[in-house]
Design a protein around this motif. Sequence first.
Motif, PDB file in Angstrom:
ATOM      1  N   MET A   1       0.824  -1.182   0.000  1.00 35.25           N
ATOM      2  CA  MET A   1       0.000   0.000   0.000  1.00 35.25           C
ATOM      3  C   MET A   1       0.865   1.241   0.000  1.00 35.25           C
ATOM      4  SD  MET A   1      -3.119  -0.565  -0.107  1.00 35.25           S
ATOM      5  CE  MET A   1      -3.770  -2.150  -0.317  1.00 35.25           C
ATOM      6  N   GLY A   2       0.328   2.263  -0.600  1.00 36.39           N
ATOM      7  CA  GLY A   2       1.005   3.547  -0.588  1.00 36.39           C
ATOM      8  C   GLY A   2       0.734   4.259   0.721  1.00 36.39           C
ATOM      9  N   TYR A   3       1.532   5.260   1.000  1.00 34.80           N
ATOM     10  CA  TYR A   3       1.337   6.043   2.215  1.00 34.80           C
ATOM     11  C   TYR A   3       1.452   7.516   1.863  1.00 34.80           C
ATOM     12  CZ  TYR A   3       1.994   8.316   6.644  1.00 34.80           C
ATOM     13  OH  TYR A   3       1.858   9.174   7.705  1.00 34.80           O
ATOM     14  N   ASP A   4       0.547   8.303   2.355  1.00 33.14           N
ATOM     15  CA  ASP A   4       0.576   9.739   2.158  1.00 33.14           C
ATOM     16  C   ASP A   4       0.128  10.375   3.468  1.00 33.14           C
ATOM     17  OD1 ASP A   4       0.019  12.407   1.568  1.00 33.14           O
ATOM     18  OD2 ASP A   4      -0.578  11.936  -0.471  1.00 33.14           O
ATOM     19  N   PRO A   5       1.012  11.134   4.135  1.00 36.10           N
ATOM     20  CA  PRO A   5       0.639  11.718   5.429  1.00 36.10           C
ATOM     21  C   PRO A   5      -0.567  12.656   5.352  1.00 36.10           C
ATOM     22  CG  PRO A   5       2.728  12.619   4.638  1.00 36.10           C
ATOM     23  CD  PRO A   5       2.343  11.490   3.720  1.00 36.10           C
ATOM     24  N   SER A   6      -0.865  13.178   4.163  1.00 32.17           N
ATOM     25  CA  SER A   6      -2.017  14.068   4.037  1.00 32.17           C
ATOM     26  C   SER A   6      -3.338  13.305   4.081  1.00 32.17           C
ATOM     27  CB  SER A   6      -1.922  14.889   2.750  1.00 32.17           C
ATOM     28  OG  SER A   6      -1.904  14.055   1.615  1.00 32.17           O
ATOM     29  N   PRO A   9      -5.972  13.078   8.728  1.00 37.56           N
ATOM     30  CA  PRO A   9      -7.176  12.522   8.112  1.00 37.56           C
ATOM     31  C   PRO A   9      -7.230  12.835   6.612  1.00 37.56           C
ATOM     32  CG  PRO A   9      -7.721  14.592   9.156  1.00 37.56           C
ATOM     33  CD  PRO A   9      -6.255  14.338   9.435  1.00 37.56           C
ATOM     34  N   GLU A  10      -8.100  12.117   5.943  1.00 41.02           N
ATOM     35  CA  GLU A  10      -8.303  12.333   4.508  1.00 41.02           C
ATOM     36  C   GLU A  10      -9.378  13.400   4.321  1.00 41.02           C
ATOM     37  OE1 GLU A  10      -9.138   9.750   0.461  1.00 41.02           O
ATOM     38  OE2 GLU A  10      -8.810   8.736   2.364  1.00 41.02           O
ATOM     39  N   ARG A  11      -9.174  14.243   3.319  1.00 39.86           N
ATOM     40  CA  ARG A  11     -10.123  15.325   3.057  1.00 39.86           C
ATOM     41  C   ARG A  11     -10.609  15.258   1.611  1.00 39.86           C
ATOM     42  NH1 ARG A  11      -7.189  17.424   7.158  1.00 39.86           N
ATOM     43  NH2 ARG A  11      -8.286  18.878   8.487  1.00 39.86           N
ATOM     44  N   LEU A  12     -11.855  15.615   1.433  1.00 39.31           N
ATOM     45  CA  LEU A  12     -12.435  15.764   0.113  1.00 39.31           C
ATOM     46  C   LEU A  12     -13.194  17.080   0.138  1.00 39.31           C
ATOM     47  CD1 LEU A  12     -14.082  13.238  -2.140  1.00 39.31           C
ATOM     48  CD2 LEU A  12     -15.427  15.219  -1.504  1.00 39.31           C
ATOM     49  N   ILE A  13     -12.938  17.934  -0.842  1.00 36.92           N
ATOM     50  CA  ILE A  13     -13.610  19.229  -0.902  1.00 36.92           C
ATOM     51  C   ILE A  13     -14.451  19.253  -2.174  1.00 36.92           C
ATOM     52  CG2 ILE A  13     -13.343  21.729  -0.946  1.00 36.92           C
ATOM     53  CD1 ILE A  13     -10.483  21.154   0.296  1.00 36.92           C
ATOM     54  N   ILE A  64     -11.900  18.313  -5.060  1.00 39.91           N
ATOM     55  CA  ILE A  64     -10.464  18.234  -4.828  1.00 39.91           C
ATOM     56  C   ILE A  64     -10.242  17.242  -3.692  1.00 39.91           C
ATOM     57  CG2 ILE A  64      -8.416  19.482  -4.021  1.00 39.91           C
ATOM     58  CD1 ILE A  64      -9.764  22.050  -5.078  1.00 39.91           C
ATOM     59  N   GLU A  65      -9.240  16.407  -3.863  1.00 42.54           N
ATOM     60  CA  GLU A  65      -8.802  15.523  -2.785  1.00 42.54           C
ATOM     61  C   GLU A  65      -7.334  15.854  -2.534  1.00 42.54           C
ATOM     62  OE1 GLU A  65      -8.757  10.781  -1.756  1.00 42.54           O
ATOM     63  OE2 GLU A  65      -9.952  11.485  -3.429  1.00 42.54           O
ATOM     64  N   PRO A  66      -7.060  16.777  -1.595  1.00 43.93           N
ATOM     65  CA  PRO A  66      -5.686  17.231  -1.379  1.00 43.93           C
ATOM     66  C   PRO A  66      -4.756  16.086  -0.959  1.00 43.93           C
ATOM     67  CG  PRO A  66      -7.251  18.626  -0.198  1.00 43.93           C
ATOM     68  CD  PRO A  66      -7.998  17.434  -0.696  1.00 43.93           C
ATOM     69  N   ARG A  67      -3.552  16.094  -1.542  1.00 47.25           N
ATOM     70  CA  ARG A  67      -2.523  15.100  -1.214  1.00 47.25           C
ATOM     71  C   ARG A  67      -1.175  15.805  -1.157  1.00 47.25           C
ATOM     72  NH1 ARG A  67      -3.793   9.394  -3.105  1.00 47.25           N
ATOM     73  NH2 ARG A  67      -1.641   9.127  -2.548  1.00 47.25           N
ATOM     74  N   GLN A  68      -0.273  15.251  -0.365  1.00 51.52           N
ATOM     75  CA  GLN A  68       1.098  15.764  -0.319  1.00 51.52           C
ATOM     76  C   GLN A  68       1.983  15.071  -1.346  1.00 51.52           C
ATOM     77  OE1 GLN A  68       2.614  15.532   3.658  1.00 51.52           O
ATOM     78  NE2 GLN A  68       1.094  16.928   4.463  1.00 51.52           N
TER      79      GLN A  68
END
Length: 87
Positions: A1-6, A9-13, A64-68
């Motif tokens: 699995m991938g990992y993204d600290p953003s 929690p996960e956000r969807l706008i 938008i689903e913000p990611r780092q």
Amino acid sequence: MGYDPSKNPERLILLSGKMEFEMKESAKDASRKKILDASDGPVELVMPPRILHRVRALTDVWYIEPRQTHFNPEKSDCYSEEIFSGR
């Protein structure tokens, strides 16, 4: 699995449109549904990590689903419909 600290929690706008957001703790659990409607402006959904979820557009939508980090299909954090449905 991938990992993204953003994603913790996960956000969807949701910027425009209307969508159904369905989530559950595991494939065996019953799902909860929430309707997101951006008719009066953007709507943000904040979700803890490790929650299975899927979206269904009810109208044309922009979100938008913000990611780092960039999405990497080699280390995807996405699950198939069969896993979500517990099949």
